[in-house]
Write a protein that holds these residues in place. Structure first.
Motif, PDB file in Angstrom:
ATOM      1  N   GLY A 252      33.392  52.768  30.096  1.00  0.00           N
ATOM      2  CA  GLY A 252      32.926  51.591  29.372  1.00  0.00           C
ATOM      3  C   GLY A 252      33.767  50.353  29.553  1.00  0.00           C
ATOM      4  O   GLY A 252      33.286  49.239  29.337  1.00  0.00           O
ATOM      5  N   GLU A 253      35.028  50.511  29.932  1.00  0.00           N
ATOM      6  CA  GLU A 253      35.897  49.348  30.087  1.00  0.00           C
ATOM      7  C   GLU A 253      36.413  49.205  31.521  1.00  0.00           C
ATOM      8  O   GLU A 253      36.138  48.214  32.196  1.00  0.00           O
ATOM      9  N   MET A 255      35.748  50.782  34.432  1.00  0.00           N
ATOM     10  CA  MET A 255      34.771  50.705  35.510  1.00  0.00           C
ATOM     11  C   MET A 255      33.949  49.421  35.412  1.00  0.00           C
ATOM     12  O   MET A 255      33.696  48.750  36.422  1.00  0.00           O
ATOM     13  N   GLU A 256      33.527  49.036  34.220  1.00  0.00           N
ATOM     14  CA  GLU A 256      32.719  47.834  34.075  1.00  0.00           C
ATOM     15  C   GLU A 256      33.519  46.581  34.408  1.00  0.00           C
ATOM     16  O   GLU A 256      32.994  45.633  35.006  1.00  0.00           O
ATOM     17  N   GLU A 257      34.794  46.547  34.057  1.00  0.00           N
ATOM     18  CA  GLU A 257      35.631  45.398  34.422  1.00  0.00           C
ATOM     19  C   GLU A 257      35.729  45.256  35.942  1.00  0.00           C
ATOM     20  O   GLU A 257      35.712  44.138  36.473  1.00  0.00           O
ATOM     21  N   TYR A 259      33.500  46.270  38.177  1.00  0.00           N
ATOM     22  CA  TYR A 259      32.233  45.780  38.696  1.00  0.00           C
ATOM     23  C   TYR A 259      32.061  44.296  38.388  1.00  0.00           C
ATOM     24  O   TYR A 259      31.512  43.542  39.216  1.00  0.00           O
ATOM     25  N   ASP A 260      32.505  43.853  37.234  1.00  0.00           N
ATOM     26  CA  ASP A 260      32.459  42.420  36.923  1.00  0.00           C
ATOM     27  C   ASP A 260      33.315  41.631  37.901  1.00  0.00           C
ATOM     28  O   ASP A 260      32.938  40.528  38.325  1.00  0.00           O
ATOM     29  N   CYS A 263      31.384  41.398  41.163  1.00  0.00           N
ATOM     30  CA  CYS A 263      30.282  40.437  41.029  1.00  0.00           C
ATOM     31  C   CYS A 263      30.805  39.008  41.020  1.00  0.00           C
ATOM     32  O   CYS A 263      30.199  38.106  41.616  1.00  0.00           O
ATOM     33  N   ARG A 324      28.002  59.808  34.801  1.00  0.00           N
ATOM     34  CA  ARG A 324      28.046  58.378  35.115  1.00  0.00           C
ATOM     35  C   ARG A 324      29.283  58.051  35.951  1.00  0.00           C
ATOM     36  O   ARG A 324      29.223  57.273  36.908  1.00  0.00           O
ATOM     37  N   TYR A 325      30.397  58.640  35.583  1.00  0.00           N
ATOM     38  CA  TYR A 325      31.638  58.410  36.332  1.00  0.00           C
ATOM     39  C   TYR A 325      31.474  58.865  37.780  1.00  0.00           C
ATOM     40  O   TYR A 325      31.812  58.136  38.716  1.00  0.00           O
ATOM     41  N   ALA A 332      34.069  51.323  42.466  1.00  0.00           N
ATOM     42  CA  ALA A 332      35.134  50.737  41.660  1.00  0.00           C
ATOM     43  C   ALA A 332      36.494  51.319  41.998  1.00  0.00           C
ATOM     44  O   ALA A 332      37.480  51.005  41.322  1.00  0.00           O
TER      45      ALA A 332
END
Length: 461
Positions: A252-253, A255-257, A259-260, A263, A324-325, A332
């Motif tokens: 939630g943190e 991996m998403e960071e 990808y951000d 992007c 998901r991981y 990532a």
């Protein structure tokens, strides 16, 4: 007496030579192979090659035109069945490589099926078949048991090592088995109790310790396996509840960071060259590229087991986060290595889906055919029986394969837990800065170095 003395003069050196050869075969097998085994094996192959190939079913009948020409010319020798043609013979320090050009109508599968018969016909330890090109295969003969005493040559280790490339074992053909996370990001290691899974895990962690990599451990046996690695770990979970919290943060943190960040790098219009557009962290500028993360799960079954409704809800969330991981984290720079005694649909919903994401497969000795089939059945059926046939007195021996269908028998070198812990403590200063994982960083008492004492750095990390 003179006849007896003459006999002793001849028999004495022969007996001494035979005893020396037997000693060399056990203690220095490479020298024995180079001096005795290689010439004998090469002579045996050249002397009886056609007969051995015919006995193993690897010959074809001569074409019709050749049969007619032989009858007309009276040379009936051309009517003999034709074996594959030898195009190259390459001696090695551990065996022999024989390249064959197959006859029309033959396939590499025919040679693979006959490999065990060729092994016994030529009195070698093993024969592996590798397809090099259409109608061209290479027989890789191993002259002696390389896995009896495992030692990874330092020169070869240095040659194959690299970022996220860890030499962890010796293959039966003398090559080094490398766990390459960039090529096979997710892995599964299974095996019964006392078969060497922990030894493989130690070699893997110690190989990653000197690299700029964040190591994350999940060991629900209260940390008895991974606790000694704590100085080098960025995070450690020793029970399912903590593991759930850790996975929430990773997915939630962290991996998403990442990808951000990818992007953001791609969306800066007019400031990013076409060749700098990327879909993973590896093409990011080095100054902003985050450190890779490798998560090692010691016993996957502990995350799947549930004895109440509350534990069932926790299990479902754990499994969902793990899937998901495994599916999304590769780009990532996040990887996973799963270990367990058995990992099948019996563990519950989601087990099969997660296992399908685990490309790199390693099976130590297993207690049943089902476990070996679960590991290799859909990717390398020939490896199933090899995994079942591993002897109990060979801890660390395993069969390694991947979804390409290639497989090999390997054995990890012995590594004491104290030595592994010392290596992790030595590289504790290389733990990357990941603020999101700070709450899960294990607290360890590492003696400070003289430089740290001079700078006033606390002795406890």
């Amino acid at each position: 007496m003179s006849e007896l003395a003459s006999l002793l003069e001849v028999a004495g050196p022969l007996a001494a030579g035979g005893a020396g050869a037997a000693y060399a075969k056990v203690k220095v097998p490479r020298a024995h192979w180079a001096a005795i085994g290689l010439p004998v094996t090469l002579g045996r192959i050249m002397h009886s090659y056609a007969e051995d190939m015919e006995a193993c079913g690897l010959t074809v009948e001569p074409p019709l035109w050749k049969a007619m020409a032989a009858r007309m010319g009276g040379d009936m020798r051309q009517l003999k069945p034709a074996p594959p043609r030898i195009t190259r013979v390459t001696p090695t320090t551990t065996g022999l490589r024989v390249r064959l050009r197959l006859r029309p109508g033959q396939s590499p599968a025919d040679v693979t099926e006959a490999a065990e018969r060729l092994q016994h016909a030529w009195s070698v330890h093993a024969v592996r078949v590798v397809e090099l090109a259409p109608r061209t295969v290479e027989l890789r003969l191993t002259g002696f048991d390389l896995l009896r005493r495992v030692h990874l040559p330092a020169r070869q280790v240095a040659k194959v090592s690299g970022l996220l490339r860890v030499p962890v074992a010796l293959c039966e053909d003398g090559s080094i088995y490398v766990r390459d996370f960039r090529k096979r990001p997710n892995g599964l290691t299974v095996g019964a109790l006392g078969t060497g899974k922990s030894m493989y895990g130690r070699n893997l962690v110690v190989g990653l310790a000197p690299q700029p990599v964040a190591l994350v451990g999940i060991d629900c046996k209260r940390g008895v396996e991974q606790g000694p690695f704590a100085p080098r770990l960025s995070a450690l979970a020793t029970d399912p509840d903590t593991a759930l919290d850790l996975l929430r943060v990773l997915v939630g943190e962290v991996m998403e960071e990442r990808y951000d960040l990818i992007c953001a790098q791609n969306s800066i219009s007019g400031r990013v060259d076409k060749e700098d557009i990327t879909s993973d962290i590896w093409s990011l500028p080095e100054e902003i590229r985050p450190a890779p993360v490798v998560m090692v799960i010691d016993e996957i079954a502990e995350l799947f087991l549930a004895g109440s409704k509350a534990e069932e809800a926790r299990r479902m969330e754990l499994v969902t986060l793990l899937i998901r991981y495994a599916q999304l984290a590769r780009a990532a720079g996040m990887f996973i290595e799963v270990m367990g005694q058995r990992f099948s649909s019996e563990l519950g919903k989601g087990a099969t889906m997660l296992r399908a994401q685990l490309t790199n497969r390693i099976a130590h000795r297993v207690n049943d055919l089902g476990t070996a089939g679960m590991t290799f059945g859909e990717i390398a059926p020939q490896a199933v029986m090899s995994a079942v046939g591993i002897k109990a007195d060979r801890p660390g021996t395993a069969v390694a394969g991947d979804t390409s269908g290639a497989w090999s028998r390997i054995r990890t070198p012995e590594l004491k837990l104290a030595d592994a812990a010392a290596a992790c403590a030595r590289y504790a200063h290389l733990v990357p800065e990941l603020p999101a994982l700070a709450p899960f960083r294990p607290i360890t008492g590492i003696p400070a170095t003289p430089e740290e004492i001079a700078d006033g750095t606390p002795a406890v990390v």
